[in-house]
Design a protein around this motif. Sequence first.
Motif, PDB file in Angstrom:
ATOM      1  N   VAL A  23       0.846  -1.195   0.000  1.00 53.28           N
ATOM      2  CA  VAL A  23       0.000   0.000   0.000  1.00 53.28           C
ATOM      3  C   VAL A  23       0.886   1.251   0.000  1.00 53.28           C
ATOM      4  O   VAL A  23       1.507   1.585   1.007  1.00 53.28           O
ATOM      5  N   LYS A  25       0.026   4.440  -0.717  1.00 55.03           N
ATOM      6  CA  LYS A  25      -0.644   5.737  -0.548  1.00 55.03           C
ATOM      7  C   LYS A  25       0.227   6.679   0.286  1.00 55.03           C
ATOM      8  O   LYS A  25       0.844   6.252   1.264  1.00 55.03           O
ATOM      9  N   ASN A  46      -5.441   4.459  -2.346  1.00 53.29           N
ATOM     10  CA  ASN A  46      -6.833   4.690  -1.955  1.00 53.29           C
ATOM     11  C   ASN A  46      -7.417   5.973  -2.550  1.00 53.29           C
ATOM     12  O   ASN A  46      -8.545   6.324  -2.259  1.00 53.29           O
ATOM     13  N   ILE A  67      -7.861   0.388  -3.292  1.00 55.38           N
ATOM     14  CA  ILE A  67      -8.298  -0.200  -2.020  1.00 55.38           C
ATOM     15  C   ILE A  67      -9.210   0.727  -1.223  1.00 55.38           C
ATOM     16  O   ILE A  67      -9.749   0.336  -0.203  1.00 55.38           O
ATOM     17  N   MET A 151     -13.748  -8.272   0.444  1.00 60.23           N
ATOM     18  CA  MET A 151     -12.715  -7.522   1.159  1.00 60.23           C
ATOM     19  C   MET A 151     -13.306  -7.009   2.459  1.00 60.23           C
ATOM     20  O   MET A 151     -14.508  -6.750   2.540  1.00 60.23           O
ATOM     21  N   MET A 153     -12.155  -4.948   6.514  1.00 61.80           N
ATOM     22  CA  MET A 153     -11.192  -4.408   7.478  1.00 61.80           C
ATOM     23  C   MET A 153     -11.706  -4.710   8.882  1.00 61.80           C
ATOM     24  O   MET A 153     -12.881  -4.472   9.171  1.00 61.80           O
ATOM     25  N   MET A 195      -3.893  -6.111   7.383  1.00 61.15           N
ATOM     26  CA  MET A 195      -3.048  -4.940   7.157  1.00 61.15           C
ATOM     27  C   MET A 195      -1.785  -5.114   8.016  1.00 61.15           C
ATOM     28  O   MET A 195      -1.568  -6.187   8.582  1.00 61.15           O
ATOM     29  N   SER A 196      -0.971  -4.055   8.129  1.00 61.15           N
ATOM     30  CA  SER A 196       0.312  -4.207   8.831  1.00 61.15           C
ATOM     31  C   SER A 196       0.170  -4.813  10.222  1.00 61.15           C
ATOM     32  O   SER A 196       0.971  -5.641  10.636  1.00 61.15           O
ATOM     33  N   ARG A 211      -2.982  -6.346   2.565  1.00 61.12           N
ATOM     34  CA  ARG A 211      -2.719  -4.980   2.101  1.00 61.12           C
ATOM     35  C   ARG A 211      -1.824  -4.299   3.130  1.00 61.12           C
ATOM     36  O   ARG A 211      -2.275  -3.916   4.200  1.00 61.12           O
ATOM     37  N   ILE A 212      -0.544  -4.164   2.792  1.00 60.47           N
ATOM     38  CA  ILE A 212       0.443  -3.752   3.777  1.00 60.47           C
ATOM     39  C   ILE A 212       1.097  -2.431   3.389  1.00 60.47           C
ATOM     40  O   ILE A 212       1.739  -2.323   2.332  1.00 60.47           O
ATOM     41  N   GLY A 213       0.941  -1.433   4.247  1.00 59.24           N
ATOM     42  CA  GLY A 213       1.556  -0.127   3.997  1.00 59.24           C
ATOM     43  C   GLY A 213       2.752   0.117   4.891  1.00 59.24           C
ATOM     44  O   GLY A 213       3.909  -0.023   4.490  1.00 59.24           O
ATOM     45  N   THR A 214       2.493   0.490   6.150  1.00 55.94           N
ATOM     46  CA  THR A 214       3.570   0.925   7.047  1.00 55.94           C
ATOM     47  C   THR A 214       4.631  -0.143   7.290  1.00 55.94           C
ATOM     48  O   THR A 214       5.800   0.190   7.446  1.00 55.94           O
ATOM     49  N   ARG A 220       3.483   6.870   7.198  1.00 49.02           N
ATOM     50  CA  ARG A 220       3.125   7.782   6.107  1.00 49.02           C
ATOM     51  C   ARG A 220       3.291   9.235   6.543  1.00 49.02           C
ATOM     52  O   ARG A 220       3.008   9.579   7.686  1.00 49.02           O
TER      53      ARG A 220
HETATM   54  C1  LIG Z   1      -3.975   2.317   4.336  1.00 50.11           C
HETATM   55  C2  LIG Z   1      -4.698   1.034   4.112  1.00 50.11           C
HETATM   56  C3  LIG Z   1      -4.049  -0.211   4.324  1.00 50.11           C
HETATM   57  C4  LIG Z   1      -2.633  -0.327   4.822  1.00 50.11           C
HETATM   58  O1  LIG Z   1      -2.544   0.020   6.162  1.00 50.11           O
HETATM   59  P1  LIG Z   1      -1.193  -0.224   7.015  1.00 50.11           P
HETATM   60  O2  LIG Z   1      -1.658  -0.243   8.395  1.00 50.11           O
HETATM   61  O3  LIG Z   1      -0.282   0.913   6.711  1.00 50.11           O
HETATM   62  O4  LIG Z   1      -0.628  -1.524   6.557  1.00 50.11           O
HETATM   63  C5  LIG Z   1      -4.771  -1.360   4.053  1.00 50.11           C
HETATM   64  N1  LIG Z   1      -6.038  -1.315   3.608  1.00 50.11           N
HETATM   65  C6  LIG Z   1      -6.685  -0.157   3.394  1.00 50.11           C
HETATM   66  C7  LIG Z   1      -8.082  -0.188   2.900  1.00 50.11           C
HETATM   67  C8  LIG Z   1      -6.035   1.050   3.643  1.00 50.11           C
HETATM   68  O5  LIG Z   1      -6.712   2.200   3.438  1.00 50.11           O
END
Ligand SMILES: *Cc1c(COP(=O)(O)O)cnc(C)c1O
Length: 222
Positions: A23, A25, A46, A67, A151, A153, A195-196, A211-214, A220
Amino acid sequence: MSISENIRRIRSQIPENVTLVAVSKFQPAEKVKEAFDAGQIDFGENKVQEMVNKAAMVKSPVRWHMIGHLQRNKVKYIAPFVHLIHGVDSAELLDEIEKQAIKNDRIIPVLLQMHLSGEESKFGLSEQELLAILVKNTASTYPHIEIRGLMGMAALTHDNRIIRSQFRSLKVLFDRVKSDYFPLQTSFTELSMGMSSDYAIAIEEGSTMIRIGTAIFGERQY
Ligand SMILES: *Cc1c(COP(=O)(O)O)cnc(C)c1O
């Protein structure tokens, strides 16, 4: 740790058949390139404008995943190239995606987003709304859309038991929808959850796409 080390570490922790969506973003295109050079192909954004900008800077074979919440009037900007839209949460949005898929002469893969209780986001379908979409024969209503799965969360909580039970309910729903509405299709296969902070639990509960960002890019900069 560097982006490539983070990607390698996460990959070593997850089964090979689980797709890692990085991810990106709020991260600059340079970081996408750095991850791409480390072998990462799937990226999640996103916001439509940000995805379009980065897609112009980082060329395929990057696969772009939408996403976030997608507004109907913005589908047209990503319809030519988006790889998978995770956040589909209304029949109206499906109507628009179908229209834009026809214009672009392609089939657009999507996931239907479920709203799990206690989650920060207000988006996503209730089970009732999901079934209202599925009872209309989606294959004939939306011939240019491939519904590839669900999907969700988990709630924003540190209580792993709550997170696990939400992922587990989503998997139960996924299996039920698959056998009731997509029994013959081999394409209804994806369960995007994790997620993370919670991907290990998500994978134990049947996730096929995290879905992995941080955990890849660090915090961010908003
Ligand atoms: C930002 C986001 C993520 C990633 O989140 P992290 O905690 O940084 O891994 C995953 N899914 C969605 C829908 C997001 O908006």
